[in-house]
Design an enzyme around this catalytic site. Structure first.
Site, PDB file in Angstrom:
ATOM      1  N   HIS A   1      20.258   3.539  33.827  1.00  0.00           N
ATOM      2  CA  HIS A   1      21.025   4.783  33.736  1.00  0.00           C
ATOM      3  C   HIS A   1      22.329   4.520  32.977  1.00  0.00           C
ATOM      4  O   HIS A   1      22.967   3.507  33.225  1.00  0.00           O
ATOM      5  CB  HIS A   1      21.364   5.291  35.140  1.00  0.00           C
ATOM      6  CG  HIS A   1      22.249   6.500  35.119  1.00  0.00           C
ATOM      7  ND1 HIS A   1      21.770   7.751  34.796  1.00  0.00           N
ATOM      8  CD2 HIS A   1      23.583   6.639  35.334  1.00  0.00           C
ATOM      9  CE1 HIS A   1      22.771   8.615  34.828  1.00  0.00           C
ATOM     10  NE2 HIS A   1      23.893   7.972  35.159  1.00  0.00           N
TER      11      HIS A   1
ATOM     12  N   GLY B   1       0.792  -1.232   0.000  1.00  0.00           N
ATOM     13  CA  GLY B   1       0.000   0.000   0.000  1.00  0.00           C
ATOM     14  C   GLY B   1       0.815   1.268   0.000  1.00  0.00           C
ATOM     15  O   GLY B   1       2.007   1.285  -0.336  1.00  0.00           O
TER      16      GLY B   1
ATOM     17  N   ALA C   1       1.584  22.704   6.997  1.00  0.00           N
ATOM     18  CA  ALA C   1       2.575  22.392   8.042  1.00  0.00           C
ATOM     19  C   ALA C   1       2.113  21.216   8.870  1.00  0.00           C
ATOM     20  O   ALA C   1       2.104  21.245  10.104  1.00  0.00           O
ATOM     21  CB  ALA C   1       2.820  23.613   8.920  1.00  0.00           C
TER      22      ALA C   1
HETATM   23  P1  FAD Z   1      -3.122   2.176   2.018  1.00  0.00           P
HETATM   24  O1  FAD Z   1      -1.791   1.968   2.592  1.00  0.00           O
HETATM   25  O2  FAD Z   1      -3.381   3.459   1.305  1.00  0.00           O
HETATM   26  O3  FAD Z   1      -3.375   0.950   1.036  1.00  0.00           O
HETATM   27  C1  FAD Z   1      -4.515   0.860   0.244  1.00  0.00           C
HETATM   28  C2  FAD Z   1      -4.181  -0.010  -0.945  1.00  0.00           C
HETATM   29  O4  FAD Z   1      -5.391  -0.304  -1.631  1.00  0.00           O
HETATM   30  C3  FAD Z   1      -3.277   0.647  -1.988  1.00  0.00           C
HETATM   31  O5  FAD Z   1      -2.151  -0.157  -2.242  1.00  0.00           O
HETATM   32  C4  FAD Z   1      -4.151   0.786  -3.231  1.00  0.00           C
HETATM   33  O6  FAD Z   1      -3.427   0.581  -4.429  1.00  0.00           O
HETATM   34  C5  FAD Z   1      -5.137  -0.332  -3.009  1.00  0.00           C
HETATM   35  N1  FAD Z   1      -6.414  -0.141  -3.690  1.00  0.00           N
HETATM   36  C6  FAD Z   1      -7.227   0.937  -3.661  1.00  0.00           C
HETATM   37  N2  FAD Z   1      -8.351   0.713  -4.368  1.00  0.00           N
HETATM   38  C7  FAD Z   1      -8.243  -0.550  -4.857  1.00  0.00           C
HETATM   39  C8  FAD Z   1      -9.070  -1.362  -5.652  1.00  0.00           C
HETATM   40  N3  FAD Z   1     -10.268  -0.959  -6.063  1.00  0.00           N
HETATM   41  N4  FAD Z   1      -8.628  -2.601  -5.969  1.00  0.00           N
HETATM   42  C9  FAD Z   1      -7.422  -3.051  -5.540  1.00  0.00           C
HETATM   43  N5  FAD Z   1      -6.599  -2.332  -4.785  1.00  0.00           N
HETATM   44  C10 FAD Z   1      -7.003  -1.092  -4.427  1.00  0.00           C
HETATM   45  N6  FAD Z   1       1.652   6.434   8.841  1.00  0.00           N
HETATM   46  C11 FAD Z   1       2.329   6.056   9.956  1.00  0.00           C
HETATM   47  O7  FAD Z   1       1.735   5.437  10.843  1.00  0.00           O
HETATM   48  N7  FAD Z   1       3.657   6.334  10.103  1.00  0.00           N
HETATM   49  C12 FAD Z   1       4.355   7.018   9.165  1.00  0.00           C
HETATM   50  O8  FAD Z   1       5.556   7.243   9.330  1.00  0.00           O
HETATM   51  C13 FAD Z   1       3.686   7.429   7.997  1.00  0.00           C
HETATM   52  N8  FAD Z   1       4.338   8.096   7.031  1.00  0.00           N
HETATM   53  C14 FAD Z   1       3.679   8.456   5.892  1.00  0.00           C
HETATM   54  C15 FAD Z   1       4.378   9.172   4.925  1.00  0.00           C
HETATM   55  C16 FAD Z   1       3.736   9.564   3.771  1.00  0.00           C
HETATM   56  C17 FAD Z   1       4.508  10.327   2.722  1.00  0.00           C
HETATM   57  C18 FAD Z   1       2.370   9.217   3.567  1.00  0.00           C
HETATM   58  C19 FAD Z   1       1.668   9.621   2.305  1.00  0.00           C
HETATM   59  C20 FAD Z   1       1.663   8.530   4.527  1.00  0.00           C
HETATM   60  C21 FAD Z   1       2.311   8.148   5.704  1.00  0.00           C
HETATM   61  N9  FAD Z   1       1.643   7.467   6.727  1.00  0.00           N
HETATM   62  C22 FAD Z   1       2.309   7.113   7.862  1.00  0.00           C
HETATM   63  C23 FAD Z   1       0.215   7.106   6.607  1.00  0.00           C
HETATM   64  C24 FAD Z   1       0.069   5.626   6.183  1.00  0.00           C
HETATM   65  O9  FAD Z   1       0.749   5.425   4.973  1.00  0.00           O
HETATM   66  C25 FAD Z   1      -1.391   5.274   6.029  1.00  0.00           C
HETATM   67  O10 FAD Z   1      -2.090   5.583   7.215  1.00  0.00           O
HETATM   68  C26 FAD Z   1      -1.560   3.782   5.754  1.00  0.00           C
HETATM   69  O11 FAD Z   1      -0.859   3.415   4.589  1.00  0.00           O
HETATM   70  C27 FAD Z   1      -3.033   3.420   5.610  1.00  0.00           C
HETATM   71  O12 FAD Z   1      -3.144   2.059   5.360  1.00  0.00           O
HETATM   72  P2  FAD Z   1      -4.371   1.442   4.571  1.00  0.00           P
HETATM   73  O13 FAD Z   1      -4.125  -0.023   4.538  1.00  0.00           O
HETATM   74  O14 FAD Z   1      -5.638   1.936   5.129  1.00  0.00           O
HETATM   75  O15 FAD Z   1      -4.283   2.046   3.094  1.00  0.00           O
HETATM   76  P1  NAI Z   2      -2.034  16.870   7.901  1.00  0.00           P
HETATM   77  O1  NAI Z   2      -3.478  16.789   8.129  1.00  0.00           O
HETATM   78  O2  NAI Z   2      -1.084  16.320   8.897  1.00  0.00           O
HETATM   79  O3  NAI Z   2      -1.606  18.397   7.696  1.00  0.00           O
HETATM   80  C1  NAI Z   2      -2.154  19.207   6.709  1.00  0.00           C
HETATM   81  C2  NAI Z   2      -1.857  20.653   7.042  1.00  0.00           C
HETATM   82  O4  NAI Z   2      -2.229  21.447   5.938  1.00  0.00           O
HETATM   83  C3  NAI Z   2      -2.635  21.169   8.248  1.00  0.00           C
HETATM   84  O5  NAI Z   2      -1.744  21.846   9.090  1.00  0.00           O
HETATM   85  C4  NAI Z   2      -3.670  22.098   7.636  1.00  0.00           C
HETATM   86  O6  NAI Z   2      -4.046  23.162   8.483  1.00  0.00           O
HETATM   87  C5  NAI Z   2      -2.915  22.608   6.424  1.00  0.00           C
HETATM   88  N1  NAI Z   2      -3.762  23.096   5.337  1.00  0.00           N
HETATM   89  C6  NAI Z   2      -4.946  22.595   4.913  1.00  0.00           C
HETATM   90  N2  NAI Z   2      -5.392  23.304   3.852  1.00  0.00           N
HETATM   91  C7  NAI Z   2      -4.458  24.256   3.611  1.00  0.00           C
HETATM   92  C8  NAI Z   2      -4.337  25.283   2.634  1.00  0.00           C
HETATM   93  N3  NAI Z   2      -5.270  25.457   1.687  1.00  0.00           N
HETATM   94  N4  NAI Z   2      -3.257  26.080   2.658  1.00  0.00           N
HETATM   95  C9  NAI Z   2      -2.292  25.895   3.621  1.00  0.00           C
HETATM   96  N5  NAI Z   2      -2.358  24.938   4.559  1.00  0.00           N
HETATM   97  C10 NAI Z   2      -3.422  24.130   4.544  1.00  0.00           C
HETATM   98  O7  NAI Z   2      -1.836  16.221   6.459  1.00  0.00           O
HETATM   99  P2  NAI Z   2      -0.538  15.708   5.704  1.00  0.00           P
HETATM  100  O8  NAI Z   2       0.695  16.316   6.262  1.00  0.00           O
HETATM  101  O9  NAI Z   2      -0.852  15.885   4.268  1.00  0.00           O
HETATM  102  O10 NAI Z   2      -0.525  14.176   6.059  1.00  0.00           O
HETATM  103  C11 NAI Z   2      -1.642  13.333   5.687  1.00  0.00           C
HETATM  104  C12 NAI Z   2      -1.776  12.179   6.616  1.00  0.00           C
HETATM  105  O11 NAI Z   2      -0.703  11.281   6.478  1.00  0.00           O
HETATM  106  C13 NAI Z   2      -1.831  12.618   8.061  1.00  0.00           C
HETATM  107  O12 NAI Z   2      -3.140  12.377   8.524  1.00  0.00           O
HETATM  108  C14 NAI Z   2      -0.873  11.774   8.782  1.00  0.00           C
HETATM  109  O13 NAI Z   2      -1.498  11.069   9.809  1.00  0.00           O
HETATM  110  C15 NAI Z   2      -0.323  10.782   7.744  1.00  0.00           C
HETATM  111  N6  NAI Z   2       1.133  10.801   7.864  1.00  0.00           N
HETATM  112  C16 NAI Z   2       1.677  10.307   9.017  1.00  0.00           C
HETATM  113  C17 NAI Z   2       3.031  10.363   9.224  1.00  0.00           C
HETATM  114  C18 NAI Z   2       3.578   9.873  10.501  1.00  0.00           C
HETATM  115  O14 NAI Z   2       2.859   9.215  11.239  1.00  0.00           O
HETATM  116  N7  NAI Z   2       4.832  10.156  10.821  1.00  0.00           N
HETATM  117  C19 NAI Z   2       3.947  10.898   8.210  1.00  0.00           C
HETATM  118  C20 NAI Z   2       3.252  11.425   7.063  1.00  0.00           C
HETATM  119  C21 NAI Z   2       1.900  11.338   6.910  1.00  0.00           C
END
Ligand code: FAD
Ligand code: NAI
Length: 463
Positions: A442, A41, A178
């Site tokens: 520690h 995913g 942010a």
């Molecule tokens: P997804 O991981 O989005 O998986 C869904 C899958 O379904 C995809 O592979 C897609 O191709 C497939 N799919 C969709 N529709 C269909 C269909 N009709 N048929 C077949 N396949 C389909 N979370 C953390 O906890 N820690 C982090 O450090 C973190 N870092 C992140 C960094 C980034 C840049 C991003 C974008 C997200 C990050 N997240 C992080 C969030 C995390 O990736 C998601 O919360 C998590 O992947 C959600 O899991 P999911 O299984 O619900 O969906």
């Molecule tokens: P986010 O919801 O964390 O942050 C989005 C930010 O954009 C907010 O601060 C919001 O106020 C701002 N924003 C919204 N509309 C705007 C606009 N028009 N102009 C300027 N600012 C605006 O979303 P983000 O960073 O895109 O991450 C998406 C999801 O992915 C999060 O829900 C997070 O849980 C997950 N994620 C988790 C990570 C982790 O656990 N380390 C790492 C990366 C993503």
């Protein structure tokens, strides 16, 4: 008509693939549909794992260029090999996605390759073949939210997916939002030499984070060179030969302005992904934000169809999706699957890291709950001093009357690891005194956790 299954899961992200493994362990005949060429995913392919690989590599670069000389280690002629850094990231992703394929084989989970569509309850169509199943779990995750007037081309105006693939350090990266993605990926490119400006709609960074922690965090990021433009909204982006020009408007009124960028990262949140799933035809109800509505047992309004992960309400986190995957698998196997939503840790993998679990001070105030605060700074922790990483603090919130832990917030080195102790304590209903009386080795960073716990009763020892 082809094979029939006990369970077909649509989507092989952390929610779907973990659900598949657990259900197979419990004796169900399971298939998982995935349209991407690899399993895992968003998280493994374009999210958690590649972003953490680049965060790790860019931190090594930053240590080599800045921090090592404080330790008396002189490294000359440090150069960036971005192509190698990106290739390494690719290797890390490949090892992880192949790992899931191995786990599917080991647990006899069938991978149905292609896009899945719910034809009716108990029927899923994949690549022209219809499969029968007793239950369906929707685990299709999320994708980046768009912004009107800012057209993503994944080259100069990118989402997180494009920001992970940049092949030349941009002169000026402007991040819109942010939040977690903006701060993590903004940090990566800042460490590698880009000027980074983060434009945020609100008057604070990282909504959801305890405000005191967020304020201290912003100060540290500013020292690292990130620039913040808070209280501003982006109203449009135009591409020219020399980059992108963003139009900005202060939220509280005032003159519009422009900002030039080599690359713009759009990171304003993610939205549930349900395209092409056939939910409307199957009658599956969505809420006003497009999320699949489920009851506490992950059941949708249509019998036999369930949903988990980013596609339903709750924090969009991989470990939340995974735990829901386990819970629904156990429920479908006749067990009592359950997720405690009060104890889901969050971690921002910047340097220092930020991690928290439970409630923030603002949430406790809003709920009218009387609480005690215990804080301990890493400047007073021997190990943090030895490491040269003294920015930040541990903050523990405990019930004023019962002393039960209500929330814990850590800004500091390895906060993402340190928070696990407090999550465990909260799961066991511990008090801050319980944590304060545990013997902590520690010298460790964990001693700052113990001291903050002692501080809720006013008797930290080392401050
Ligand atoms: P997804 O991981 O989005 O998986 C869904 C899958 O379904 C995809 O592979 C897609 O191709 C497939 N799919 C969709 N529709 C269909 C269909 N009709 N048929 C077949 N396949 C389909 N979370 C953390 O906890 N820690 C982090 O450090 C973190 N870092 C992140 C960094 C980034 C840049 C991003 C974008 C997200 C990050 N997240 C992080 C969030 C995390 O990736 C998601 O919360 C998590 O992947 C959600 O899991 P999911 O299984 O619900 O969906
Ligand atoms: P986010 O919801 O964390 O942050 C989005 C930010 O954009 C907010 O601060 C919001 O106020 C701002 N924003 C919204 N509309 C705007 C606009 N028009 N102009 C300027 N600012 C605006 O979303 P983000 O960073 O895109 O991450 C998406 C999801 O992915 C999060 O829900 C997070 O849980 C997950 N994620 C988790 C990570 C982790 O656990 N380390 C790492 C990366 C993503």
């Amino acid at each position: 008509m082809s094979d029939s299954f006990d369970l077909i899961i649509i989507g092989a992200g952390p929610g779907g693939y973990v659900c598949a493994i657990r259900a197979a362990q419990l004796g169900l005949k399971v298939a998982c549909v995935e349209k991407r060429a690899t399993l895992g995913g968003t998280c493994l392919n374009v999210g958690c794992i590649p972003s953490k690989a680049l965060l790790q590599s860019s931190e090594q670069f930053s240590h080599a260029t800045h921090a090592l000389k404080d330790h008396g280690v002189l490294v000359e002629g440090v150069k960036l090999d971005l192509a190698r850094m990106q290739a390494r990231k690719g290797e890390v992703v490949t090892a992880n996605v192949k790992g899931v394929e191995f786990l599917f084989r080991k647990n006899k989970v069938t991978w149905l390759k292609g896009a899945g569509r719910i034809v009716a309850p108990g029927k899923v169509e994949v690549a022209g073949t219809e499969y029968d199943t007793k239950s369906i779990v929707i685990a299709t995750g999320s994708d980046s939210a768009p912004l009107r007037g800012v057209d993503v081309d994944e080259k100069r105006i990118v989402t997180s997916t494009g920001a992970l693939e940049v092949d030349k350090v941009p002169g000026h990266l402007v991040v819109i939002g942010a939040g977690v993605i903006g701060l993590e990926l903004g940090s990566v490119w800042r460490r590698l030499g880009a000027e980074v400006t983060v434009v945020e709609f609100l008057d604070r960074i990282a909504p959801g984070m305890d405000t005191e922690v967020a304020t201290a965090f912003q100060r540290i990021l500013t020292k690292q060179g990130l620039k913040f433009r808070l209280g501003a909204k982006v109203t449009g982006a135009s591409q020219g030969k020399d980059g992108v020009t963003l139009s900005l408007e202060p939220v509280k009124g005032g003159a519009a302005e422009t900002l030039k960028a080599d690359i713009v990262l759009l990171a304003i949140g993610r939205r549930p992904f349900t395209e092409g799933l056939g939910l409307a035809e199957a009658g599956v109800a969505l809420d006003d934000r497009g999320r699949v509505i489920v009851d506490p047992h992950y059941a949708t309004n249509v019998p036999g169809i369930y949903a988990i992960g980013d596609v339903i309400a709750g924090p969009m986190l991989a470990h939340k999706a995974e735990d829901e995957g386990v819970a629904i698998a156990e429920i479908l196997a006749g067990q009592a699957g359950h997720v405690n939503y009060g104890v889901i840790p969050s971690v921002v993998y910047t340097s220092p890291e930020v991690a928290w679990v439970g409630q923030t001070e603002e949430e406790l105030k809003a709920a009218g709950i009387a609480y005690a605060v215990g804080k301990f700074p890493f400047t007073a922790n021997g190990r943090a001093r030895a490491m040269g990483e003294t920015d930040g603090f541990v903050k523990i919130l405990a019930d004023k009357t019962t002393d039960r832990l209500l929330g814990a917030h850590i800004l500091g080195p390895d906060a993402g690891t340190l928070i696990a102790e407090l999550a465990t304590a909260m799961e066991f209903g511990a008090s801050s005194e319980d944590v304060g009386r545990i013997c902590h080795a520690h010298p460790t960073l964990e001693e700052a956790v113990k001291e903050a716990a002692l501080a809720t009763a006013g008797h930290a020892l080392h401050i």
